[in-house]
Design an enzyme around this catalytic site. Structure first.
Site, PDB file in Angstrom:
ATOM      1  N   GLY A  19       0.021   2.251  -2.801  1.00  0.00           N
ATOM      2  CA  GLY A  19       1.241   1.443  -2.624  1.00  0.00           C
ATOM      3  C   GLY A  19       0.920   0.084  -2.031  1.00  0.00           C
ATOM      4  O   GLY A  19       1.509  -0.935  -2.398  1.00  0.00           O
ATOM      5  N   SER A 144       2.763  12.950 -10.115  1.00  0.00           N
ATOM      6  CA  SER A 144       1.373  13.420 -10.202  1.00  0.00           C
ATOM      7  C   SER A 144       1.216  14.338 -11.412  1.00  0.00           C
ATOM      8  O   SER A 144       2.203  14.904 -11.900  1.00  0.00           O
ATOM      9  CB  SER A 144       1.012  14.189  -8.929  1.00  0.00           C
ATOM     10  OG  SER A 144      -0.251  14.783  -9.055  1.00  0.00           O
ATOM     11  N   TYR A 167       3.353  20.584  -2.758  1.00  0.00           N
ATOM     12  CA  TYR A 167       3.110  19.234  -3.294  1.00  0.00           C
ATOM     13  C   TYR A 167       3.483  19.189  -4.779  1.00  0.00           C
ATOM     14  O   TYR A 167       4.217  18.307  -5.226  1.00  0.00           O
ATOM     15  CB  TYR A 167       1.634  18.874  -3.104  1.00  0.00           C
ATOM     16  CG  TYR A 167       1.257  17.516  -3.663  1.00  0.00           C
ATOM     17  CD1 TYR A 167       1.573  16.344  -2.985  1.00  0.00           C
ATOM     18  CD2 TYR A 167       0.587  17.407  -4.886  1.00  0.00           C
ATOM     19  CE1 TYR A 167       1.232  15.100  -3.498  1.00  0.00           C
ATOM     20  CE2 TYR A 167       0.240  16.157  -5.409  1.00  0.00           C
ATOM     21  CZ  TYR A 167       0.566  15.014  -4.710  1.00  0.00           C
ATOM     22  OH  TYR A 167       0.240  13.779  -5.223  1.00  0.00           O
TER      23      TYR A 167
HETATM   24  N1  LIG Z   1      -4.247   9.676  -4.127  1.00  0.00           N
HETATM   25  C1  LIG Z   1      -4.193  10.213  -5.314  1.00  0.00           C
HETATM   26  O1  LIG Z   1      -5.231  10.516  -5.939  1.00  0.00           O
HETATM   27  C2  LIG Z   1      -2.878  10.485  -5.992  1.00  0.00           C
HETATM   28  C3  LIG Z   1      -2.870  11.185  -7.221  1.00  0.00           C
HETATM   29  C4  LIG Z   1      -1.658  11.417  -7.843  1.00  0.00           C
HETATM   30  C5  LIG Z   1      -0.490  10.942  -7.272  1.00  0.00           C
HETATM   31  N2  LIG Z   1      -0.519  10.260  -6.094  1.00  0.00           N
HETATM   32  C6  LIG Z   1       0.751   9.799  -5.517  1.00  0.00           C
HETATM   33  O2  LIG Z   1       0.638   8.430  -5.166  1.00  0.00           O
HETATM   34  C7  LIG Z   1       1.518   8.126  -4.086  1.00  0.00           C
HETATM   35  C8  LIG Z   1       0.764   7.338  -3.012  1.00  0.00           C
HETATM   36  O3  LIG Z   1      -0.277   8.161  -2.530  1.00  0.00           O
HETATM   37  P1  LIG Z   1      -1.569   7.604  -1.759  1.00  0.00           P
HETATM   38  O4  LIG Z   1      -2.686   8.448  -2.239  1.00  0.00           O
HETATM   39  O5  LIG Z   1      -1.647   6.121  -1.861  1.00  0.00           O
HETATM   40  O6  LIG Z   1      -1.204   8.068  -0.275  1.00  0.00           O
HETATM   41  P2  LIG Z   1      -1.563   7.512   1.173  1.00  0.00           P
HETATM   42  O7  LIG Z   1      -2.711   6.574   1.153  1.00  0.00           O
HETATM   43  O8  LIG Z   1      -1.636   8.722   2.031  1.00  0.00           O
HETATM   44  O9  LIG Z   1      -0.253   6.647   1.540  1.00  0.00           O
HETATM   45  C9  LIG Z   1       0.981   7.250   1.658  1.00  0.00           C
HETATM   46  C10 LIG Z   1       2.043   6.229   1.982  1.00  0.00           C
HETATM   47  O10 LIG Z   1       3.296   6.951   2.120  1.00  0.00           O
HETATM   48  C11 LIG Z   1       3.814   6.700   3.410  1.00  0.00           C
HETATM   49  N3  LIG Z   1       4.459   7.892   3.962  1.00  0.00           N
HETATM   50  C12 LIG Z   1       3.931   9.133   4.105  1.00  0.00           C
HETATM   51  N4  LIG Z   1       4.820   9.943   4.708  1.00  0.00           N
HETATM   52  C13 LIG Z   1       5.923   9.200   4.956  1.00  0.00           C
HETATM   53  C14 LIG Z   1       7.155   9.457   5.576  1.00  0.00           C
HETATM   54  N5  LIG Z   1       7.468  10.660   6.109  1.00  0.00           N
HETATM   55  N6  LIG Z   1       8.057   8.455   5.675  1.00  0.00           N
HETATM   56  C15 LIG Z   1       7.765   7.234   5.188  1.00  0.00           C
HETATM   57  N7  LIG Z   1       6.606   6.919   4.579  1.00  0.00           N
HETATM   58  C16 LIG Z   1       5.693   7.891   4.484  1.00  0.00           C
HETATM   59  C17 LIG Z   1       2.636   6.290   4.291  1.00  0.00           C
HETATM   60  O11 LIG Z   1       3.129   5.510   5.345  1.00  0.00           O
HETATM   61  P3  LIG Z   1       2.500   5.494   6.828  1.00  0.00           P
HETATM   62  O12 LIG Z   1       1.737   4.214   6.919  1.00  0.00           O
HETATM   63  O13 LIG Z   1       3.691   5.507   7.699  1.00  0.00           O
HETATM   64  O14 LIG Z   1       1.638   6.718   6.962  1.00  0.00           O
HETATM   65  C18 LIG Z   1       1.800   5.498   3.293  1.00  0.00           C
HETATM   66  O15 LIG Z   1       2.254   4.180   3.190  1.00  0.00           O
HETATM   67  C19 LIG Z   1       2.073   9.475  -3.592  1.00  0.00           C
HETATM   68  O16 LIG Z   1       3.365   9.668  -4.085  1.00  0.00           O
HETATM   69  C20 LIG Z   1       1.108  10.488  -4.218  1.00  0.00           C
HETATM   70  O17 LIG Z   1       1.707  11.752  -4.430  1.00  0.00           O
HETATM   71  C21 LIG Z   1      -1.683  10.026  -5.425  1.00  0.00           C
END
Ligand SMILES: NC(=O)c1ccc[n+]([C@@H]2O[C@H](COP(=O)([O-])OP(=O)(O)OC[C@H]3O[C@@H](n4cnc5c(N)ncnc54)[C@H](OP(=O)(O)O)[C@@H]3O)[C@@H](O)[C@H]2O)c1
Length: 277
Positions: A19, A144, A167
């Site tokens: 993001g 996902s 999840y």
């Molecule tokens: N990583 C992967 O390989 C992957 C694969 C498929 C799909 N995705 C999807 O991609 C999206 C982003 O994932 P990412 O891997 O970039 O995750 P990440 O690095 O863990 O970042 C998650 C973001 O969501 C915010 N967040 C988490 N819990 C929250 C809450 N309770 N209230 C408000 N904000 C919250 C976090 O904010 P804070 O700064 O406050 O923690 C952070 O900005 C997700 O929807 C995930 O399911 C990721």
């Protein structure tokens, strides 16, 4: 990237991971970005980085596990901007939790369902009047490829819980929501699509799950930006993409009865039944 000056976007969960990259790239293209997350320090860092690059950004903090904070986020967005050209529902938590134990929010709702799905459902519903008034508009739901059928007899997963199941159920719920909303928004100029950005990008949630990354944040970010701004997708709605390719989601997403059931349940859980048309 095309010049998108004058456009306004809200990217949830843009204080970290994919993001954050999407927010930066949108700002580089001239978009005024509303950065969202829980942590004010990280929010300030992202805004400072965008401003140092000549872009425009503002941070709004909201914990999406609390539906009152989701409503407050929608209201804060309304105070900040009269228009919204792009909403990216990206914030989420992964499958790894403390000791693999079932987690709930303060209202007793299963945490991944609440944060990954219900919050985006409620935020989008609250913002719909602004979105419709700003058309043409795009909504992108970051889901996902990990998807598991919603068990309508036990949506809160009180039995047979695992972080992976929680999840994957929440991620499929986002897809059912996307397809349902696309049908209801036909003819409004607001399109809504969803995607699997990339597999195991090196982000916080993947690190917490203890998985070795396979792809880069740039790959996932580019796939999200494709749905968010690519001219090729103008007017297209109700689609699921795997990266840059249109793909099939889990069969339950094509079940209209399941979509209607999820919508009714979600309106009820979010206290939004009065807002249903
Ligand atoms: N990583 C992967 O390989 C992957 C694969 C498929 C799909 N995705 C999807 O991609 C999206 C982003 O994932 P990412 O891997 O970039 O995750 P990440 O690095 O863990 O970042 C998650 C973001 O969501 C915010 N967040 C988490 N819990 C929250 C809450 N309770 N209230 C408000 N904000 C919250 C976090 O904010 P804070 O700064 O406050 O923690 C952070 O900005 C997700 O929807 C995930 O399911 C990721």
């Amino acid at each position: 990237m095309a010049n998108l000056s004058g456009k306004v976007a809200l990217v949830t969960g843009s204080t970290d991971g994919v993001g954050r990259m999407v927010a930066s790239r949108l700002a580089e293209a001239g978009v005024e970005v509303i950065v969202h997350g829980r942590d004010a320090g990280r929010g300030r860092d992202v805004v400072a980085e965008i401003e140092a690059g000549g872009g425009q950004a503002h941070f709004i903090a909201a914990d999406l596990s609390d539906l009152a904070r989701v409503r407050a986020l929608a209201e804060a967005v309304g105070r900040r901007t009269p228009r919204l050209d792009l909403l990216v529902n990206n914030a989420g938590i992964g499958s790894g939790g403390p000791g693999g134990k079932r987690q709930t929010n303060a209202a007793g709702q299963e945490l991944r369902f609440a944060v990954n799905y219900l919050a985006g459902f409620a935020l989008t519903t609250e913002l719909l009047p602004t979105l419709k008034a700003s058309a043409p508009v795009r909504i992108v739901n970051v889901s996902s490829a990990g998807q598991q059928e919603i068990d309508f007899d036990d949506v809160m997963l009180t039995r047979g819980y695992s972080g992976g199941r929680a999840y994957m159920q929440s991620k499929l719920a986002q897809i059912l929501f996307t397809f349902d909303l696309a049908g209801r928004l036909e003819g409004t100029g607001v399109t809504v699509n969803c995607l699997h950005p990339a597999s195991y990008m090196p982000t916080t949630m993947v690190r917490e799950a203890g998985v070795k990354p396979w792809s880069t944040i740039e790959q996932g970010g580019e796939a999200i930006l494709n749905l968010a701004i690519s001219p090729a997708l103008e007017g297209r709605s109700g689609l699921y993409f795997d990266g840059h390719k249109e793909a099939r989601a889990n069969a339950q997403a094509y079940d209209r009865a399941a979509r209607a059931k999820l919508r009714a349940l979600s309106l009820d859980l979010a206290g939004l039944s009065a807002k249903a048309e």
